[in-house]
Design a protein around this motif. Structure first.
Motif, mmCIF file in Angstrom:
data_model
loop_
_atom_site.group_PDB
_atom_site.id
_atom_site.type_symbol
_atom_site.label_atom_id
_atom_site.label_comp_id
_atom_site.label_asym_id
_atom_site.label_seq_id
_atom_site.Cartn_x
_atom_site.Cartn_y
_atom_site.Cartn_z
ATOM 1 N N GLY A 1 25.619 -1.065 -5.676
ATOM 2 C CA GLY A 1 26.456 -0.452 -4.487
ATOM 3 C C GLY A 1 27.991 -0.872 -4.741
ATOM 4 N N THR A 2 28.363 -1.810 -5.533
ATOM 5 C CA THR A 2 29.737 -2.082 -5.816
ATOM 6 C C THR A 2 30.068 -1.055 -6.397
ATOM 7 N N PRO A 3 31.472 -0.344 -5.891
ATOM 8 C CA PRO A 3 31.858 0.927 -6.332
ATOM 9 C C PRO A 3 32.649 0.658 -7.646
ATOM 10 N N ASP A 4 32.428 1.564 -8.706
ATOM 11 C CA ASP A 4 32.976 1.229 -9.961
ATOM 12 C C ASP A 4 34.331 1.445 -9.957
ATOM 13 N N PRO A 5 35.153 0.738 -10.736
ATOM 14 C CA PRO A 5 36.621 1.242 -10.741
ATOM 15 C C PRO A 5 36.802 2.660 -11.407
ATOM 16 N N PRO A 6 37.798 3.645 -10.877
ATOM 17 C CA PRO A 6 38.172 4.795 -11.367
ATOM 18 C C PRO A 6 37.854 5.146 -12.818
ATOM 19 N N ASP A 7 38.758 4.143 -13.431
ATOM 20 C CA ASP A 7 39.009 4.210 -14.825
ATOM 21 C C ASP A 7 38.570 2.937 -15.466
ATOM 22 N N PRO A 8 37.548 2.820 -16.192
ATOM 23 C CA PRO A 8 37.184 1.533 -16.847
ATOM 24 C C PRO A 8 37.921 1.272 -18.003
ATOM 25 N N THR A 9 38.795 1.998 -18.807
ATOM 26 C CA THR A 9 39.496 1.703 -19.784
ATOM 27 C C THR A 9 40.572 0.894 -19.230
ATOM 28 N N ARG A 10 40.925 0.843 -18.151
ATOM 29 C CA ARG A 10 42.116 -0.196 -17.657
ATOM 30 C C ARG A 10 41.796 -1.518 -17.742
ATOM 31 N N GLN A 11 40.556 -1.948 -18.053
ATOM 32 C CA GLN A 11 40.336 -3.298 -18.310
ATOM 33 C C GLN A 11 39.601 -3.343 -19.855
ATOM 34 N N SER A 12 40.264 -4.272 -20.401
ATOM 35 C CA SER A 12 39.804 -4.500 -21.961
ATOM 36 C C SER A 12 39.955 -5.662 -22.371
ATOM 37 N N LEU A 13 39.042 -6.444 -22.797
ATOM 38 C CA LEU A 13 39.039 -7.685 -23.611
ATOM 39 C C LEU A 13 39.703 -7.723 -24.926
ATOM 40 N N TRP A 14 39.383 -6.437 -25.586
ATOM 41 C CA TRP A 14 39.737 -6.217 -27.069
ATOM 42 C C TRP A 14 41.073 -5.865 -27.154
ATOM 43 N N ARG A 15 41.688 -4.961 -26.233
ATOM 44 C CA ARG A 15 42.894 -4.314 -26.584
ATOM 45 C C ARG A 15 44.189 -5.287 -26.955
ATOM 46 N N PRO A 16 44.122 -6.522 -26.091
ATOM 47 C CA PRO A 16 45.320 -7.447 -26.661
ATOM 48 C C PRO A 16 45.024 -7.616 -28.019
ATOM 49 N N LEU A 17 44.121 -7.854 -28.763
ATOM 50 C CA LEU A 17 43.740 -8.244 -29.942
ATOM 51 C C LEU A 17 44.394 -6.966 -30.992
#
Length: 181
Positions: A17-33
């Motif tokens: 029931g927790t709403p999903d963020p509208p765009d999951p690509t805005r959070q990334s653990l690997w993008r900084p790498l």
């Protein structure tokens, strides 16, 4: 005890029931790498543009050095040698051929073609090897400055993935996600 570091949190552990963020690509653990590697690759390309008036793309260097060290190879042999797929190497060889760094010649039988360096590549290969050695030395210097070297991180990740594959880890998460179905 609830995790306090967002890296330790599993979004699928949140109550339903927790709403999903509208765009999951805005959070990334690997993008900084990926961004860090792209920045470092850009610096290598800058070295080439500053020092080699007619230098190859930095992404060609491993294959050019391997061909210099081991001699002509088929695309399949070269792909295996640099741990790439045949398809990816075939495309790269085509680009290197268009740029004048390699040529393909008929192999031992008429059905195979061997990739070989051109004179243009042979003229710069010693400088490419020098850059490779300098880059590896610079990476070693960086790793000496940080408390947990990236080469150790990679080894630790590889060991963890031997225990459970990345595929299986993703599949487990998807099995608990109602959006996956």
């Amino acid at each position: 005890m609830a995790p306090t570091d967002p890296v330790d949190q599993d979004p699928l552990d949140e109550p339903l029931g927790t709403p999903d963020p509208p765009d999951p690509t805005r959070q990334s653990l690997w993008r900084p790498l990926r961004l860090l590697q792209a920045s470092m690759d850009a610096d290598i390309a800058r070295i080439y543009s500053e020092r080699l008036t007619e230098g190859p793309k930095s992404s060609f260097v491993m294959e050019l050095l391997r061909l210099h060290a081991d001699g002509p190879m088929t695309i399949a042999e070269l792909a295996e040698s640099v741990q790439r797929t045949h398809s990816a190497l075939s495309q790269k060889v085509a680009a290197m051929r268009t740029a004048g760094w390699v040529e393909t010649v008929v192999g031992d039988d008429a059905r195979t073609r061997r990739v070989t360096l051109t004179d243009k590549a042979r003229r710069v290969v010693d400088r490419l090897a020098a850059e490779w050695r300098a880059t590896e030395a610079a990476i070693a210097d960086l790793e000496a400055e940080i408390p947990y070297p990236l080469s150790r991180v990679v080894g630790d990740i590889e060991q963890a993935l031997e225990r459970k594959s990345f595929h299986d880890r993703i599949a487990e998460k998807l099995a608990r996600d109602p959006a996956w179905g």
